[in-house]
Design a protein around this motif. Structure first.
Motif, PDB file in Angstrom:
ATOM      1  N   LEU A 112       0.860  -1.182   0.000  1.00 41.54           N
ATOM      2  CA  LEU A 112       0.000   0.000   0.000  1.00 41.54           C
ATOM      3  C   LEU A 112       0.895   1.231   0.000  1.00 41.54           C
ATOM      4  N   ASN A 113       0.478   2.244  -0.721  1.00 43.42           N
ATOM      5  CA  ASN A 113       1.310   3.430  -0.909  1.00 43.42           C
ATOM      6  C   ASN A 113       0.724   4.665  -0.245  1.00 43.42           C
ATOM      7  N   CYS A 114       1.611   5.490   0.251  1.00 42.47           N
ATOM      8  CA  CYS A 114       1.245   6.764   0.871  1.00 42.47           C
ATOM      9  C   CYS A 114       2.262   7.810   0.424  1.00 42.47           C
ATOM     10  N   SER A 115       1.786   8.934  -0.065  1.00 42.71           N
ATOM     11  CA  SER A 115       2.709  10.012  -0.433  1.00 42.71           C
ATOM     12  C   SER A 115       2.268  11.305   0.241  1.00 42.71           C
ATOM     13  N   PHE A 116       3.230  12.158   0.527  1.00 43.34           N
ATOM     14  CA  PHE A 116       2.948  13.422   1.195  1.00 43.34           C
ATOM     15  C   PHE A 116       3.756  14.525   0.531  1.00 43.34           C
ATOM     16  N   THR A 117       3.211  15.734   0.550  1.00 44.27           N
ATOM     17  CA  THR A 117       3.789  16.819  -0.240  1.00 44.27           C
ATOM     18  C   THR A 117       4.901  17.561   0.484  1.00 44.27           C
ATOM     19  N   ASP A 118       4.849  17.626   1.797  1.00 41.30           N
ATOM     20  CA  ASP A 118       5.858  18.361   2.556  1.00 41.30           C
ATOM     21  C   ASP A 118       6.733  17.369   3.318  1.00 41.30           C
ATOM     22  N   SER A 119       8.006  17.318   2.988  1.00 34.87           N
ATOM     23  CA  SER A 119       8.898  16.324   3.588  1.00 34.87           C
ATOM     24  C   SER A 119       9.329  16.687   5.018  1.00 34.87           C
ATOM     25  N   ALA A 120       8.949  17.868   5.487  1.00 33.94           N
ATOM     26  CA  ALA A 120       9.313  18.284   6.850  1.00 33.94           C
ATOM     27  C   ALA A 120       8.337  17.661   7.842  1.00 33.94           C
ATOM     28  N   ILE A 121       8.487  16.365   8.033  1.00 35.67           N
ATOM     29  CA  ILE A 121       7.594  15.665   8.948  1.00 35.67           C
ATOM     30  C   ILE A 121       8.346  15.230  10.184  1.00 35.67           C
ATOM     31  N   TYR A 122       7.605  14.987  11.246  1.00 38.19           N
ATOM     32  CA  TYR A 122       8.165  14.542  12.511  1.00 38.19           C
ATOM     33  C   TYR A 122       8.077  13.019  12.628  1.00 38.19           C
ATOM     34  N   ASN A 123       6.927  12.464  12.202  1.00 40.87           N
ATOM     35  CA  ASN A 123       6.774  11.024  12.155  1.00 40.87           C
ATOM     36  C   ASN A 123       5.616  10.664  11.236  1.00 40.87           C
ATOM     37  N   LEU A 124       5.453   9.373  10.992  1.00 39.62           N
ATOM     38  CA  LEU A 124       4.377   8.861  10.144  1.00 39.62           C
ATOM     39  C   LEU A 124       3.806   7.615  10.803  1.00 39.62           C
ATOM     40  N   GLN A 125       2.485   7.493  10.774  1.00 39.73           N
ATOM     41  CA  GLN A 125       1.845   6.302  11.335  1.00 39.73           C
ATOM     42  C   GLN A 125       0.957   5.653  10.288  1.00 39.73           C
ATOM     43  N   TRP A 126       0.878   4.334  10.362  1.00 38.90           N
ATOM     44  CA  TRP A 126      -0.078   3.556   9.592  1.00 38.90           C
ATOM     45  C   TRP A 126      -1.138   3.021  10.559  1.00 38.90           C
ATOM     46  N   PHE A 127      -2.402   3.122  10.119  1.00 38.86           N
ATOM     47  CA  PHE A 127      -3.531   2.670  10.922  1.00 38.86           C
ATOM     48  C   PHE A 127      -4.381   1.707  10.098  1.00 38.86           C
ATOM     49  N   ARG A 128      -5.149   0.885  10.788  1.00 38.97           N
ATOM     50  CA  ARG A 128      -6.221   0.172  10.137  1.00 38.97           C
ATOM     51  C   ARG A 128      -7.539   0.590  10.794  1.00 38.97           C
ATOM     52  N   GLN A 129      -8.589   0.619   9.983  1.00 39.46           N
ATOM     53  CA  GLN A 129      -9.912   0.950  10.479  1.00 39.46           C
ATOM     54  C   GLN A 129     -10.888  -0.101   9.996  1.00 39.46           C
ATOM     55  N   ASP A 130     -11.542  -0.755  10.934  1.00 42.53           N
ATOM     56  CA  ASP A 130     -12.578  -1.714  10.604  1.00 42.53           C
ATOM     57  C   ASP A 130     -13.917  -0.983  10.565  1.00 42.53           C
ATOM     58  N   PRO A 131     -14.882  -1.483   9.780  1.00 41.84           N
ATOM     59  CA  PRO A 131     -16.163  -0.783   9.623  1.00 41.84           C
ATOM     60  C   PRO A 131     -16.821  -0.459  10.961  1.00 41.84           C
ATOM     61  N   GLY A 132     -17.211   0.791  11.124  1.00 38.60           N
ATOM     62  CA  GLY A 132     -17.901   1.207  12.343  1.00 38.60           C
ATOM     63  C   GLY A 132     -17.016   1.312  13.568  1.00 38.60           C
ATOM     64  N   LYS A 133     -15.727   1.223  13.364  1.00 39.55           N
ATOM     65  CA  LYS A 133     -14.814   1.268  14.502  1.00 39.55           C
ATOM     66  C   LYS A 133     -13.849   2.443  14.376  1.00 39.55           C
ATOM     67  N   GLY A 134     -13.132   2.691  15.454  1.00 40.49           N
ATOM     68  CA  GLY A 134     -12.080   3.693  15.421  1.00 40.49           C
ATOM     69  C   GLY A 134     -10.850   3.155  14.714  1.00 40.49           C
ATOM     70  N   LEU A 135      -9.783   3.898  14.767  1.00 44.08           N
ATOM     71  CA  LEU A 135      -8.545   3.512  14.114  1.00 44.08           C
ATOM     72  C   LEU A 135      -7.608   2.822  15.102  1.00 44.08           C
ATOM     73  N   THR A 136      -6.877   1.839  14.594  1.00 47.43           N
ATOM     74  CA  THR A 136      -5.868   1.145  15.391  1.00 47.43           C
ATOM     75  C   THR A 136      -4.497   1.407  14.795  1.00 47.43           C
ATOM     76  N   SER A 137      -3.592   1.950  15.606  1.00 43.41           N
ATOM     77  CA  SER A 137      -2.237   2.231  15.116  1.00 43.41           C
ATOM     78  C   SER A 137      -1.492   0.922  14.901  1.00 43.41           C
ATOM     79  N   LEU A 138      -0.898   0.787  13.715  1.00 36.22           N
ATOM     80  CA  LEU A 138      -0.147  -0.415  13.372  1.00 36.22           C
ATOM     81  C   LEU A 138       1.362  -0.207  13.554  1.00 36.22           C
ATOM     82  N   LEU A 139       1.851   0.875  12.980  1.00 39.70           N
ATOM     83  CA  LEU A 139       3.286   1.138  12.999  1.00 39.70           C
ATOM     84  C   LEU A 139       3.508   2.642  13.057  1.00 39.70           C
ATOM     85  N   LEU A 140       4.511   3.047  13.832  1.00 41.17           N
ATOM     86  CA  LEU A 140       4.908   4.458  13.933  1.00 41.17           C
ATOM     87  C   LEU A 140       6.367   4.547  13.507  1.00 41.17           C
ATOM     88  N   ILE A 141       6.653   5.385  12.520  1.00 36.30           N
ATOM     89  CA  ILE A 141       8.029   5.577  12.056  1.00 36.30           C
ATOM     90  C   ILE A 141       8.440   7.014  12.356  1.00 36.30           C
TER      91      ILE A 141
END
Lengths: 114, 112
Positions: free
Chosen positions: B21-50
């Motif tokens: 799965l791909n993610c791109s962002f326009t401003d490279s001045a970032i502090y961190n990036l997280q990937w989440f999964r969201q199941d239907p009707g639920k909140g988000l669950t953090s998978l990985l923090l870089i």
């Protein structure tokens, strides 16, 4: 608590009424966020609390929206004079802050404005 | 303003496939990036923090990479399972430290 708790899980209201949404973060988490997720849209930032610092309210869409966080714990998001475009899922998240920014989300409040 | 884009918007694969799965962002001045999964009707669950200083993070069958200079992150899922079916979102933390910018997500369906 074991996780981030939000209440109510569902709220149906009439246009023009005020609503209050509650978020109970994980104990010890200093950072608290409110986001809004509209159908088919990404998450829209609303407001951020960090400890005792002044909140970042830059994402609040209008002056009908306000939020407070009492005692550094529970937060309430208030929407006055609700409009149909306010219908969305309102998500709350907390983290340990700068120590560890892994976000923990609640299950959200589904708000429907008729 | 930071813009986060996720491609594809939806993906359907048979069980057992490896996928990216791909993610791109326009401003490279970032502090961190997280990937989440969201199941239907639920909140988000953090998978990985870089963190911005890291190149990748791994958790089980998941591996996330970060190329800050090119504004890209990928989430690699090995040996996909039907239980992996969910919407996957990436979020970047801007250097203003106050908000995460989210992509619109990739809806993944893993067929048995």
């Amino acid at each position: 608590g074991a996780g981030v708790s939000q209440s109510p899980s569902n709220k149906v209201t009439e246009k023009g009424k005020d609503v209050e949404l509650r978020c109970d973060p994980i104990s010890g988490h200093t950072a608290l966020y409110w986001y809004r997720q509209s159908l088919g849209q990404g998450l829209e930032f609303l407001i951020y609390f960090q400890g005792n610092s002044a909140p970042d309210k830059s994402g609040l869409p209008s002056d009908r929206f306000s939020a407070e966080r009492t005692g550094g714990s529970v937060s309430t998001l208030t929407i006055q004079r609700t409009q149909q475009e306010d219908s969305a899922v309102y998500l709350c998240a907390s983290s340990l802050g700068i120590i560890n920014e892994k976000l923990f989300f609640g299950s959200g409040t589904q708000l429907s404005v008729l | 303003k930071q813009e986060v884009t996720q491609i594809p918007a939806a993906l359907s694969v048979p069980e057992g496939e490896n996928l990216v799965l791909n993610c791109s962002f326009t401003d490279s001045a970032i502090y961190n990036l997280q990937w989440f999964r969201q199941d239907p009707g639920k909140g988000l669950t953090s998978l990985l923090l870089i963190q911005s200083s890291q190149r990748e993070q791994t958790s089980g069958r998941l591996n996330a990479s970060l190329d800050k200079s090119s504004g890209r992150s990928t989430l690699y899922i090995a040996a996909s399972q039907p239980g992996d079916s969910a919407t996957y979102l990436c979020a970047v933390r801007g250097n203003n430290f106050n908000k995460f910018y989210f992509g619109s997500g990739t809806k993944l369906n893993v067929k048995p």
